[in-house]
Each structure stands twice: as structure tokens, then as C-alpha cells.
Design an enzyme around this catalytic site. Structure first.
Site, short mmCIF file in Angstrom:
data_model
loop_
_atom_site.label_atom_id
_atom_site.label_comp_id
_atom_site.label_asym_id
_atom_site.label_seq_id
_atom_site.Cartn_x
_atom_site.Cartn_y
_atom_site.Cartn_z
N CYS A 184 -31.25 19.58 59.65
CA CYS A 184 -31.31 18.61 60.74
C CYS A 184 -30.33 19.08 61.60
O CYS A 184 -30.29 19.02 62.87
CB CYS A 184 -30.61 17.17 60.17
SG CYS A 184 -31.71 16.41 59.13
N ASN B 20 -35.45 9.58 60.95
CA ASN B 20 -34.77 10.65 60.87
C ASN B 20 -35.81 11.83 60.98
O ASN B 20 -36.66 12.04 60.17
CB ASN B 20 -34.18 10.78 59.73
CG ASN B 20 -33.17 12.26 59.54
OD1 ASN B 20 -33.54 13.21 60.20
ND2 ASN B 20 -32.39 12.33 58.68
N HIS C 206 -27.18 13.34 65.92
CA HIS C 206 -28.34 13.45 65.08
C HIS C 206 -28.88 12.09 64.66
O HIS C 206 -27.74 11.42 64.09
CB HIS C 206 -28.09 14.18 63.87
CG HIS C 206 -29.29 14.24 62.79
ND1 HIS C 206 -30.57 14.32 62.96
CD2 HIS C 206 -29.03 14.06 61.36
CE1 HIS C 206 -31.29 14.30 61.96
NE2 HIS C 206 -30.44 14.01 61.01
N1 COA Z 1 -35.39 -0.89 49.82
C1 COA Z 1 -34.62 -1.75 48.92
N2 COA Z 1 -33.83 -1.42 48.22
C2 COA Z 1 -33.47 -0.12 48.03
C3 COA Z 1 -34.16 0.87 48.76
C4 COA Z 1 -35.10 0.57 49.91
N3 COA Z 1 -35.77 1.25 50.47
N4 COA Z 1 -33.54 2.04 48.71
C5 COA Z 1 -32.75 1.90 47.69
N5 COA Z 1 -32.51 0.60 47.11
C6 COA Z 1 -31.66 0.04 46.46
C7 COA Z 1 -31.27 1.09 45.23
O1 COA Z 1 -32.25 1.04 44.26
C8 COA Z 1 -30.10 0.29 44.81
O2 COA Z 1 -30.39 -0.88 43.82
P1 COA Z 1 -29.42 -1.08 42.44
O3 COA Z 1 -28.24 -1.48 42.97
O4 COA Z 1 -30.38 -2.18 41.87
O5 COA Z 1 -29.56 0.21 41.71
C9 COA Z 1 -29.52 -0.53 45.85
O6 COA Z 1 -30.63 -0.52 46.82
C10 COA Z 1 -28.29 0.16 46.58
O7 COA Z 1 -28.84 1.65 46.65
P2 COA Z 1 -27.71 2.79 47.36
O8 COA Z 1 -28.35 4.22 47.29
O9 COA Z 1 -26.36 2.63 46.74
O10 COA Z 1 -27.75 2.17 48.76
P3 COA Z 1 -26.77 2.74 49.97
O11 COA Z 1 -26.05 1.61 50.75
O12 COA Z 1 -25.91 3.87 49.81
O13 COA Z 1 -27.88 3.02 51.29
C11 COA Z 1 -28.89 4.88 52.05
C12 COA Z 1 -28.73 4.01 50.76
C13 COA Z 1 -29.99 6.10 51.68
C14 COA Z 1 -29.57 3.99 53.17
C15 COA Z 1 -27.66 5.47 52.56
O14 COA Z 1 -26.83 6.07 51.21
C16 COA Z 1 -27.58 6.64 53.52
O15 COA Z 1 -28.06 6.38 54.52
N6 COA Z 1 -27.08 7.78 53.08
C17 COA Z 1 -27.43 8.94 54.19
C18 COA Z 1 -28.76 9.39 54.09
C19 COA Z 1 -29.28 10.24 55.01
O16 COA Z 1 -28.93 9.85 56.25
N7 COA Z 1 -29.76 11.56 54.62
C20 COA Z 1 -30.13 12.52 55.69
C21 COA Z 1 -29.04 13.42 56.28
S1 COA Z 1 -29.53 14.57 57.38
#
Ligand code: COA
Length: 331
Positions: free
Chosen positions: A117, A288, A258
Site C-alpha cells: 500500500c 482498500n 492511505h
Molecule cells: N463480518 C462480520 N463479522 C466479522 C467480519 C465480517 N466481515 N470479519 C470478522 N468478523 C468477526 C470475527 O470473526 C470476530 O468474531 P468473534 O469475536 O466471534 O471471533 C469479530 O468479528 C471481531 O473480529 P476482530 O478481527 O477482532 O475485529 P476488529 O474489530 O479487529 O476488526 C478489522 C477487524 C479487519 C476491520 C480491523 O482489525 C482492521 O481494520 N485492521 C486493519 C486492517 C487493514 O486495514 N489492513 C490493510 C492495511 S494496508
């Protein structure tokens, strides 16, 4: 504070987006997710998904043609063509060579740049160095990302985040009016490579039936940890780039971060001391698009006249590697 004299400037920009819009509701039809979950965690409402017969070179060429038109540059004038992509059409040769052929940029040296990215800011910085060393007069920096081809469409924690698109910019030596790149701060940390990775498909774990079965050729991400590093590193990069440019947060007319996630964007802006009304956001429409998010955002902001001659613009990005960086420009 003394402001550095820019050596190169952006002479034209372009963007190319596939027509096909996929909403959160569309995804929820085949995936255990919801519009509410995706929107509240990421800010994303919809993304563009390229058709099967459209590759990274198509996305990049479309954007490059527009950037060249806006800069008034002919294909034969391009000396260096840098293509940032995490989704090359083929592992060999480079997507840059494919784009070169389509553009007819027969005088250019063309190569791919792998910085995920952060690729567009890395690419602009490389172009600056190449031109400043006197190796040429015109650089074309292209970001071409078909993220839909490398995500696991059954993994709801990653596939909902990404989209496809291309962005490009023509870079030329600065005209002396003070516009151009004021500073660039780039960093990477390979110790954190496992946070965001495609384990198989390369030399160490070539494509195999096992890789296909286990889907290790697709993106795997530790979302929470990526989030944490993104916020910290982007904030720090903004500070460095502003300081090197002799600017304060109040001097910034537009921050273009970004576009990975609305919460990361808000945290970065807060840490950088820049109000959200001076931050460009389009993540809700595109998700993204890896390195393509920043050039697409710049092109849109120019069209909306959020960037005008004299604007101070701060770019900041973060991605797999890990890589990150920020750049200050005067338009
Ligand atoms: N829809 C519904 N539930 C979802 C889901 C979706 N699309 N994706 C994950 N979940 C669930 C998980 O399974 C988990 O369930 P559980 O508690 O029963 O195990 C719950 O939601 C929480 O998951 P978690 O991964 O802890 O959520 P989070 O609050 O950290 O959000 C992201 C996940 C990916 C949105 C967040 O971590 C994020 O934005 N990270 C940065 C990613 C990024 O930008 N990457 C690119 C960088 S260039």
C-alpha cells in the site's frame, strides 16, 4: 522554518476504476457478514471489482493514459515507468513491461516496485531520485491493483476490506515556482512481514495442490496488529515529513492518507493534528485499493478543487512489509 526547494513536481494525474460496484449487501448474500459490521468497523460501503478479463495492466494503463493526457506528455517522452503493484498480472515479466508495451512508451525503462500500500509514495520518491540524478526528464508512476484476485472470498475478515483500481502521476523536474515534492520519509520493517502476507506462490513455496487446498496463495492478515502498527507508524511518518518540509500541521491544506479503514484514517489525522475537514476520504466508495488509493484520491481531490495551485498536501501510507511513508508536496 526554512522550506526545502522542490526538485520535481507532479505534472498530471489520472485514475481508472472498474465499473462493477459491489456493495456490502451484495457481499452479505454469500458471506456471513453485514453492512452494519463492515461499515462500523471500516467505513466501507462498496468497492469496485474488476471483471475476470481485466488485469492489473489494464487498470494501470487506463490511469496512465489519463495522467499523460493531463500532463501533455506523449508515450515516447517517458524515460522511466515505475509500476507499484501487489497484484502483478504475471510473476514474470513485470506488469510495468506490459504497461510500457500498451502505452507505446518505447524509450522508457520499466520495472515493478513491491511495497504494497505504500507503493505510490515509494514510487514518487524513486522518480524524484531518478530525475534528479539527470537520468531523464519524464517519469510515470503507476499504481495498479486488482486486490480481488488475491483475497480469499470465503474469509470475511479480509475480503470485505479490499477493492480494485488504478492511479497514475507524471513527474517532471520542478519548474522553479516552488511547487513539487518538499519532503519524503520512507520506512520498512521486515520483522513484521507475517502480519500481512501471501505465503505461497513464490520461490519458497511455489504453487502446489496443497497451497491451493489450504489457500496459502491468498492474503492472510492479523487485522488487529496491522491496525495498531498502521496508526503508530503513519502518525510518526507525518511528523517526520512535515518537519523535513518546514511545515506545521496547520499549514496542511489537505491530508491524503492511505484509504484502508476509516478508523485508521481518523486516528492518523488526530495524531497528526489535522482536523477531519482537511482530510480526503473515499474509502466508503472503493475500500482498500492498496497503492492505488492515494493517486486515485489525489486525482479526485484535484477534480473537486480541494487541491489548487499553492496547496500544501500531505500523503501518508502504510502496508504489507511492513512498509510506510509520508510525503509533503506543494501544488
Ligand atoms: N463480518 C462480520 N463479522 C466479522 C467480519 C465480517 N466481515 N470479519 C470478522 N468478523 C468477526 C470475527 O470473526 C470476530 O468474531 P468473534 O469475536 O466471534 O471471533 C469479530 O468479528 C471481531 O473480529 P476482530 O478481527 O477482532 O475485529 P476488529 O474489530 O479487529 O476488526 C478489522 C477487524 C479487519 C476491520 C480491523 O482489525 C482492521 O481494520 N485492521 C486493519 C486492517 C487493514 O486495514 N489492513 C490493510 C492495511 S494496508
Amino acid at each position: 522554518m526554512k522550506k526545502p526547494k522542490p526538485l520535481v513536481e507532479i505534472a498530471g494525474t489520472g485514475r481508472f476504476l472498474p465499473d462493477n460496484v459491489v456493495t456490502n449487501e451484495d457481499l452479505a448474500k454469500s458471506l456471513n457478514t453485514s453492512d452494519e459490521w463492515i461499515r462500523s468497523r471500516t467505513g466501507i460501503r462498496e468497492r469496485r471489482i474488476a471483471p475476470d478479463d481485466m488485469g492489473a495492466a489494464d487498470l494501470g494503463t487506463g490511469a496512465a493514459r489519463k495522467a499523460m493526457r493531463s500532463a501533455g506528455v506523449e508515450p515516447g517522452e517517458i524515460d522511466v515507468l515505475i509500476v507499484a503493484t501487489a497484484t502483478p498480472d504475471r510473476l514474470l515479466p513485470s506488469t510495468a513491461c506490459d504497461i510500457q508495451a500498451r502505452l507505446g512508451a518505447s524509450n522508457a525503462v520499466a520495472f515493478d516496485l513491491v511495497a504494497a500500500c505504500s507503493g505510490f509514495i515509494y514510487g514518487l520518491t524513486l522518480a524524484e531520485g531518478y530525475l534528479t540524478a539527470g537520468r531523464g526528464e519524464v517519469a510515470l508512476v503507476v499504481s495498479a491493483e486488482k486486490m480481488s484476485s488475491i483475497v480469499d472470498w470465503e474469509d470475511r475478515s479480509t475480503c470485505v476490506l479490499f477493492g480494485d483500481g488504478g492511479g497514475a502521476a507524471v513527474v517532471r523536474p520542478a519548474g522553479g515556482s516552488g511547487r513539487g515534492i518538499l519532503s519524503s520519509h520512507l520506512r520498512s520493517d521486515g520483522n513484521l512481514s507475517e502480519l500481512l502476507v501471501r505465503p505461497a506462490g513464490g520461490a519458497l513455496h511455489p504453487m502446489s495442490h496443497a497451497a491451493l487446498d489450504e489457500k496459502t496463495h491468498l492474503v492472510r492478515m492479523k487485522g488487529r496488529e496491522v491496525f495498531k502498527h498502521a496508526v503508530r507508524n503513519m502518525a510518526e511518518a507525518c511528523d517526520h515529513a512535515l518537519q523535513a518540509a518546514g511545515l506545521t500541521p496547520d499549514d496542511v491544506d489537505l491530508l491524503i492518507p492511505h484509504q484502508a479503514n476509516m478508523r485508521i484514517i481518523e486516528s492518523t489525522a488526530k495524531h497528526a493534528g489535522i482536523d477531519m475537514d482537511r482530510v480526503y476520504v473515499n474509502v466508503e466508495r472503493y475500500g482498500n485499493m492498496s497503492s492505488a488509493t492515494i493517486p486515485i484520491a489525489i486525482d479526485e481531490a484535484l477534480e473537486k478543487r480541494l487541491i489548487v495551485p499553492g496547496s500544501n498536501v500531505l500523503l501518508v501510507a502504510f502496508g504489507a512489509g511492513l512498509t510506510w511513508g509520508a510525503m509533503a508536496l506543494r501544488w
